[in-house]
Design an enzyme around this catalytic site. Structure first.
Site, PDB file in Angstrom:
ATOM      1  N   LYS A 169      -2.203 110.317  32.114  1.00  0.00           N
ATOM      2  CA  LYS A 169      -3.023 110.402  33.217  1.00  0.00           C
ATOM      3  C   LYS A 169      -4.735 110.491  32.404  1.00  0.00           C
ATOM      4  O   LYS A 169      -4.938 111.057  31.961  1.00  0.00           O
ATOM      5  CB  LYS A 169      -2.795 111.672  33.832  1.00  0.00           C
ATOM      6  CG  LYS A 169      -2.012 111.796  34.680  1.00  0.00           C
ATOM      7  CD  LYS A 169      -1.172 111.124  35.669  1.00  0.00           C
ATOM      8  CE  LYS A 169       0.223 111.299  36.439  1.00  0.00           C
ATOM      9  NZ  LYS A 169       0.685 110.085  37.339  1.00  0.00           N
ATOM     10  N   ASP A 198      -2.812 106.132  33.334  1.00  0.00           N
ATOM     11  CA  ASP A 198      -2.793 106.032  34.957  1.00  0.00           C
ATOM     12  C   ASP A 198      -3.966 107.056  35.527  1.00  0.00           C
ATOM     13  O   ASP A 198      -4.382 108.095  35.168  1.00  0.00           O
ATOM     14  CB  ASP A 198      -1.386 106.851  36.006  1.00  0.00           C
ATOM     15  CG  ASP A 198      -0.999 107.109  37.060  1.00  0.00           C
ATOM     16  OD1 ASP A 198      -1.938 106.972  37.917  1.00  0.00           O
ATOM     17  OD2 ASP A 198       0.248 107.476  37.635  1.00  0.00           O
ATOM     18  N   GLU A 224      -2.495 101.714  36.175  1.00  0.00           N
ATOM     19  CA  GLU A 224      -1.995 101.964  36.955  1.00  0.00           C
ATOM     20  C   GLU A 224      -3.119 102.849  37.266  1.00  0.00           C
ATOM     21  O   GLU A 224      -3.805 104.120  38.113  1.00  0.00           O
ATOM     22  CB  GLU A 224      -0.345 102.832  36.628  1.00  0.00           C
ATOM     23  CG  GLU A 224       0.688 103.135  38.017  1.00  0.00           C
ATOM     24  CD  GLU A 224       1.650 104.388  37.668  1.00  0.00           C
ATOM     25  OE1 GLU A 224       1.924 104.936  38.388  1.00  0.00           O
ATOM     26  OE2 GLU A 224       1.724 104.309  36.490  1.00  0.00           O
ATOM     27  N   GLU A 250       3.305 102.879  44.036  1.00  0.00           N
ATOM     28  CA  GLU A 250       4.055 104.587  44.592  1.00  0.00           C
ATOM     29  C   GLU A 250       3.869 105.103  45.687  1.00  0.00           C
ATOM     30  O   GLU A 250       4.018 105.866  46.210  1.00  0.00           O
ATOM     31  CB  GLU A 250       3.538 105.751  43.394  1.00  0.00           C
ATOM     32  CG  GLU A 250       2.420 106.271  43.270  1.00  0.00           C
ATOM     33  CD  GLU A 250       1.840 106.920  42.076  1.00  0.00           C
ATOM     34  OE1 GLU A 250       2.042 107.955  41.759  1.00  0.00           O
ATOM     35  OE2 GLU A 250       2.026 106.272  41.069  1.00  0.00           O
ATOM     36  N   ASP A 273      10.058 103.332  45.133  1.00  0.00           N
ATOM     37  CA  ASP A 273      10.524 104.671  44.270  1.00  0.00           C
ATOM     38  C   ASP A 273      10.987 105.004  46.157  1.00  0.00           C
ATOM     39  O   ASP A 273      10.770 104.873  47.361  1.00  0.00           O
ATOM     40  CB  ASP A 273       9.331 106.076  45.167  1.00  0.00           C
ATOM     41  CG  ASP A 273       9.796 107.140  44.692  1.00  0.00           C
ATOM     42  OD1 ASP A 273      11.157 107.603  44.955  1.00  0.00           O
ATOM     43  OD2 ASP A 273       9.223 107.766  44.249  1.00  0.00           O
ATOM     44  N   HIS A 300       8.409 104.342  40.271  1.00  0.00           N
ATOM     45  CA  HIS A 300       8.037 105.990  40.057  1.00  0.00           C
ATOM     46  C   HIS A 300       8.801 106.948  40.734  1.00  0.00           C
ATOM     47  O   HIS A 300       9.240 107.135  41.042  1.00  0.00           O
ATOM     48  CB  HIS A 300       7.014 106.151  41.195  1.00  0.00           C
ATOM     49  CG  HIS A 300       6.297 107.069  41.192  1.00  0.00           C
ATOM     50  ND1 HIS A 300       7.064 108.112  42.138  1.00  0.00           N
ATOM     51  CD2 HIS A 300       5.911 107.983  40.952  1.00  0.00           C
ATOM     52  CE1 HIS A 300       5.201 108.933  42.256  1.00  0.00           C
ATOM     53  NE2 HIS A 300       5.483 108.820  41.431  1.00  0.00           N
TER      54      HIS A 300
END
Length: 364
Positions: A169, A198, A224, A250, A273, A300
């Protein structure tokens, strides 16, 4: 001959996480919510479907299923997954249009596909086509609050489990902090392993473009959700000016949102997802759209189900191994070999819950 639905059971579990996890936009996660739907038919079949949340909204999903879906399913033919999916989409569209209705439809749809697979005597990945038979996996942690030392320990644990690709992240207070974490992880995993990042849509497009300039130095495969997923023009700007592959999806809960991103924005790695895109039926629609756009479809979360979906299509991308360990409460933990995950060969979706483990966390 069809399988007529005779019983629908609707459950909600609030499952604690082993440690508090955080990202740039969703705050701190202490638990996840797991909605499970059990569908039984007159001819003796039973199917289990589910959806999950990051800790908010599970009760609303449960109530929607209980009040507006459950009774409608009784007497319907469970074989007609497309018909039931379309009827629920139309019924709930006005009040939800991709909101909690998509989560509720997902749980029902997955249960129906579980029955479909069991009737056919086939695992899900074979029934939908048997495309690749395996899924390229990466470990994606909710690790923004980790110290650098804890972050590196976590990544090393992924490597020890057999992963050859990892994602971290981003979204610290400064770009310098984010890049320092990226640099440290790249040094740990070496030059050969795949590395993704992400931002959980924290940044503006302009900030994301600046981040891309730094991330490319460390061979980051994709960025992402660099900015708000509703800002389609922003995604196009980041891709064009940042010259970096973009992953997203997602937060898209209808196939139309993916179509709009392809048309007006930019996405190299779509990530539907099945828990919120309308189940297996909805996920397959996005996979087909991605095929037409000549991009690989990825996922996801929900790895215990998505491994079968990615194994069954020909344009398979990357399977995210998420930090919400739903698979710990099933009988089929994922098998990782040389960076690939392999689906169950048992008839059904491959997800069989251990309700003895979930029972202590049941709300409804």
């Amino acid at each position: 001959m069809g399988s007529i639905i005779s019983e629908v059971n609707n459950m909600l579990f609030r499952v604690p996480l082993r440690e508090t996890l955080g990202d740039a936009m969703h705050g701190k996660h202490t638990h996840f919510e797991l909605n499970v739907v059990e569908i039984r038919t007159r001819d003796g079949y039973e199917g289990y479907g589910y959806t999950y949340t990051g800790g908010v909204g599970g009760r609303a999903v449960w109530q929607l299923i209980e009040s507006d879906i459950r009774e409608d399913l009784i007497g319907q033919d469970a074989d007609l997954t497309e018909r039931i999916w379309a009827s629920l989409y139309k019924k709930l569209h006005y009040v939800g249009r991709g909101g909690i209705d998509s989560f509720a439809i997902s749980a029902v749809d997955i249960a129906l596909w579980d029955i479909k697979c069991k009737k056919a005597g086939m695992p899900l990945w074979r029934l939908i086509g048997g495309g690749t038979g395996r899924a390229r996996a990466y470990a994606g942690g909710i690790d923004l609050d980790f110290t650098e030392e804890r972050l590196l320990q976590n990544v090393q644990n992924y490597l020890d489990q057999g992963h050859t690709a990892v994602k971290i992240k981003l979204g610290k207070d400064t770009l310098a902090e984010d890049i320092a974490r990226v640099r440290a992880v790249r040094e740990l995993i070496g030059p050969e392993r795949l590395f993704m990042a992400d931002a959980n849509y924290k940044w503006t497009p302009e900030y994301a473009v600046r981040a891309c300039e730094q991330l490319k130095k460390y061979d980051v495969m994709w960025l992402e959700e660099p900015c708000n997923p509703d800002n389609l023009a922003g995604y196009r700007q980041v891709a064009q000016q940042g010259r970096m592959a973009i992953a997203a999806g997602e937060n898209f809960h209808t196939v139309y949102e993916f179509a709009h991103m392809f048309t007006y924005g930019h996405c190299d790695f779509p990530q539907p997802d099945a828990s919120n895109i309308g189940g297996i039926t909805g996920w397959l629609k996005v996979a087909a759209l991605s095929f037409a756009k000549e991009v690989p479809v990825s996922t996801h979360g929900m790895q215990e189900l998505h491994v079968s979906l990615l194994s069954g299509v020909s344009n398979s991308g990357y399977l995210e191994i998420h930090s919400f360990p739903i698979e710990d409460y099933t009988t089929h933990p994922l098998e990782i070999k040389d960076g690939y995950a392999y689906p169950s060969d048992e008839p059904g979706t491959g997800v069989v819950f251990r309700f003895d483990l979930l029972k202590p966390y049941q709300i409804y």
